[in-house]
Structures are given as C-alpha cells and as structure tokens.
Design an enzyme around this catalytic site. Structure first.
Site, PDB file in Angstrom:
ATOM      1  N   SER A  48     -43.461  21.933  -7.668  1.00 31.87           N
ATOM      2  CA  SER A  48     -42.998  22.043  -8.680  1.00 31.87           C
ATOM      3  C   SER A  48     -42.349  23.378  -9.339  1.00 31.87           C
ATOM      4  O   SER A  48     -41.672  23.583  -9.977  1.00 31.87           O
ATOM      5  CB  SER A  48     -43.422  21.148  -9.789  1.00 31.87           C
ATOM      6  OG  SER A  48     -43.501  19.678  -9.499  1.00 31.87           O
ATOM      7  N   ASN A  49     -43.546  24.511  -9.062  1.00 32.30           N
ATOM      8  CA  ASN A  49     -43.154  25.790  -9.410  1.00 32.30           C
ATOM      9  C   ASN A  49     -42.353  26.446  -8.484  1.00 32.30           C
ATOM     10  O   ASN A  49     -42.002  27.577  -8.652  1.00 32.30           O
ATOM     11  CB  ASN A  49     -44.447  26.365  -9.561  1.00 32.30           C
ATOM     12  CG  ASN A  49     -45.328  25.994 -10.742  1.00 32.30           C
ATOM     13  OD1 ASN A  49     -45.208  26.552 -11.915  1.00 32.30           O
ATOM     14  ND2 ASN A  49     -46.150  24.909 -10.782  1.00 32.30           N
ATOM     15  N   TYR A 143     -47.625  12.967  -4.284  1.00 30.71           N
ATOM     16  CA  TYR A 143     -47.588  13.890  -5.197  1.00 30.71           C
ATOM     17  C   TYR A 143     -47.291  13.089  -6.527  1.00 30.71           C
ATOM     18  O   TYR A 143     -46.157  12.466  -6.612  1.00 30.71           O
ATOM     19  CB  TYR A 143     -46.526  14.917  -5.084  1.00 30.71           C
ATOM     20  CG  TYR A 143     -46.496  15.970  -6.185  1.00 30.71           C
ATOM     21  CD1 TYR A 143     -47.397  16.231  -7.043  1.00 30.71           C
ATOM     22  CD2 TYR A 143     -45.370  16.974  -5.979  1.00 30.71           C
ATOM     23  CE1 TYR A 143     -47.201  17.340  -7.888  1.00 30.71           C
ATOM     24  CE2 TYR A 143     -45.382  18.200  -6.740  1.00 30.71           C
ATOM     25  CZ  TYR A 143     -46.265  18.215  -7.868  1.00 30.71           C
ATOM     26  OH  TYR A 143     -46.197  19.215  -8.742  1.00 30.71           O
ATOM     27  N   LYS A 172     -52.144  14.644  -4.952  1.00 30.29           N
ATOM     28  CA  LYS A 172     -52.081  15.869  -5.954  1.00 30.29           C
ATOM     29  C   LYS A 172     -51.901  14.967  -7.349  1.00 30.29           C
ATOM     30  O   LYS A 172     -50.861  14.452  -7.643  1.00 30.29           O
ATOM     31  CB  LYS A 172     -51.210  16.915  -5.651  1.00 30.29           C
ATOM     32  CG  LYS A 172     -51.203  17.771  -6.941  1.00 30.29           C
ATOM     33  CD  LYS A 172     -50.190  19.136  -6.766  1.00 30.29           C
ATOM     34  CE  LYS A 172     -50.308  19.979  -7.681  1.00 30.29           C
ATOM     35  NZ  LYS A 172     -49.095  20.401  -8.725  1.00 30.29           N
ATOM     36  N   ILE A 215     -54.717  22.012  -6.887  1.00 27.73           N
ATOM     37  CA  ILE A 215     -53.330  22.383  -6.471  1.00 27.73           C
ATOM     38  C   ILE A 215     -52.645  22.822  -7.813  1.00 27.73           C
ATOM     39  O   ILE A 215     -52.285  21.989  -8.405  1.00 27.73           O
ATOM     40  CB  ILE A 215     -52.671  21.590  -5.647  1.00 27.73           C
ATOM     41  CG1 ILE A 215     -53.538  21.254  -4.564  1.00 27.73           C
ATOM     42  CG2 ILE A 215     -51.319  22.487  -5.261  1.00 27.73           C
ATOM     43  CD1 ILE A 215     -52.605  20.240  -3.603  1.00 27.73           C
TER      44      ILE A 215
END
Length: 310
Positions: A48-49, A143, A172, A215
């Site tokens: 997402s970053n 995710y 995650k 993470i």
C-alpha cells in the site's frame, strides 16, 4: 510444496518519483540499499505504501525488477522481493502474479477486490484467492487491509480456509487484530503458513502470539530499530523489547499523522539525503519544510536519532 517467506521484518517500500511524475531510479536504488544494509529480511514492492494502484503494468514490472537487480548487484541475493499484485478482477490479478514472477519476485501479496463490496461474500472472496493461487507461478499471500479494501475485513475462519490451499502460504494482517493473528498461528505452523503483523505497533505482540514478524510501513524510516526489536525478542529480552515496542508504537502513530505516504517520503528525504517527496495524485505531497512545525514530527526525529546510532 510452496513455502512461505522466512520470519523477520519486511518493508513495504515507498516508491520515489521525480518532478515529472516518472520513477526516480537513483532514489529508488538508494532506498533499497539503505534498507538492505539495515538487514531487512525482504522488500515488498507495491504494497500500500508503494502506490501500486498508480502504476501501469510495465511500471510495476520495472519496479520489481529494479529492486531485485539492485539487491543482486550489491551482494544482497538473500533478501527476498515480494510483490503486491492486488487488482479488481481475477484475470488482472493473475496477470500481475505472472508479471511479478517474471520480474524476480519470490512471493506475491494479494489484496481482496473491493470495487463491489456487497458482492464480495465469503464464498466469492475464497473463490477469488483460490483461483489466483491456482494460476500464480509463485506462492501467494493474503493481504488483509480493511482501510484500502472498502472495509472488507477477512476473519480468521476465512483466512484459515484459504490457508489450506497448497500455494497460499501466508498473510499480512494490517487490520491490527492480534486475536485473529493468534487464532491463525495456533492452527497453522509458520513453516507452512506465515502470519505477519502489518503494523509496527503490533510487531512484538504478534511475535509473542506466534507470528512470523512484521511487514510494516515504519520500516521505511527505521529499519535498524525493527531489527533491534526482532533481536531482543529472539534473545528473550522481554523488558527491553517491550520498551522499544512502546517507542515504535508511538512512531507508527506519528508516521500515520505526518501525511501518510507523502509524509514518509518527506521524512526520508529530510533525514537520509535522497529522494523527493513527490506522490502521484490524488495523494497529496508533504513538503520537507513543513515537517519541523508538525506536532508529530519530533517523535520520528527522536527515533531517527536512535536509528542512526545503531
């Protein structure tokens, strides 16, 4: 049998752009090398970053291969590259998984589609992830990040069901739910299904609950401190680990308040000497100059001082 990523601390790396909205290759390389030198276990490209949704397919492949080649050419062949491959259709997600494999990723991290939340029943979610895992040439991970999937939050039963698939090897959990994490770790050994905390403020708590590590976005800024926490946990130094976890928890909160992805880039640019804080719209850039007056910046500055002393 497909294997999960090894335990440790991973970074969903930010991706640097220049003033023309193109990839800033020197800054990307500099960031990868600083993270590698700090001992990260792996780099997640297009988490997402990493502004994955703002990239073309070719840019996504380029970012993955650039990361893998930069690591390999500098003696860091042991550091994993994981690729985010979430898309809004099963077909596109399958293609992104193949592209990630071709570009050098060892695993992929798959978001649940969220354009049509009412249609995303448990049955549809399970079918989507299974079909992607069937087609992916490399192992897949689930995710779970409700903030970026229109509130869709997979529970431990759903993730546990998906974990039975031979090519689904981990998750995650950016939902921050430690109860969910422990329900999964108590059912499944980490050698078969790795459960990672998705936030720095749950790093140690996730490890104590049997998790494989983290993470987390804050690793972009403080990779060595995350490594220090992981080392303290492995040594059984509970008191020191809890003190450091408290500091990282405040740092996690501060990083979320200085402007999200743009803020993280600005902090890196100010303190580590590479990259400009450009983001692709509709995200908003954060100027380096504005940080000094931000009420949360000093928390990060104090932690960066600790980081540079390690």
């Amino acid at each position: 049998m497909s294997l999960p990523p090894p335990p440790g601390y991973y970074v969903p790396a930010v991706l640097f752009f220049d003033q023309h909205d193109e990839l800033d290759v020197p800054a990307v390389k500099a960031h990868i090398l600083r993270l590698a030198q700090a001992g990260v276990t792996g780099i997640l490209v297009q988490g997402s970053n990493g502004e994955a949704q703002h990239l073309s397919h070719e840019e996504r492949k380029h970012a993955i291969s650039l990361t893998r080649h930069t690591l390999d050419h500098n003696g860091y062949q042991n550091i994993l590259v994981i690729a985010g491959t979430g898309a809004q259709s099963t077909r596109e997600t399958k293609k992104l998984c193949k592209d990630a494999s071709d570009a050098g990723a060892s695993h992929v991290l798959v978001l649940t589609p969220s354009t049509w939340p009412p249609q995303m029943t448990v049955e549809n979610i399970i079918r989507f992830h299974r079909q992607v895992a069937d087609a992916s040439p490399i192992p897949t991970m689930i995710y779970n990040f409700p903030v970026v999937t229109a509130g869709l939050d997979l529970d431990s039963d759903t993730i546990g069901t998906l974990a039975e698939h031979p090519n689904i090897v981990g998750t995650k959990l950016s939902c921050g739910n430690i109860g969910k994490l422990q329900r999964l770790t108590s059912r499944l050994p980490s050698t078969e299904f790795a459960v990672f905390a998705g936030r720095s403020d749950t790093f140690l708590h996730g490890l104590n609950a049997g998790g494989a590590g983290t993470i987390a976005a804050l690793v972009n800024i403080l990779p060595k401190l995350h490594g220090q926490l992981y080392k303290l946990f492995q040594q059984g130094n509970v008191k020191e680990a809890m003190i450091l976890q408290g500091k990282l928890g405040h740092g996690d909160w501060a990083a979320s308040k200085v402007g999200g992805i743009g803020g993280i880039k600005a902090v890196i640019s100010k303190n580590f000497g590479y990259g400009d804080p450009h983001v692709r719209g509709p995200l908003k850039a954060v100027s380096v100059e504005s940080l000094e007056d931000h009420q949360y910046y000093q928390t990060l500055a104090d932690l960066i001082t600790m980081e540079k002393e390690l």
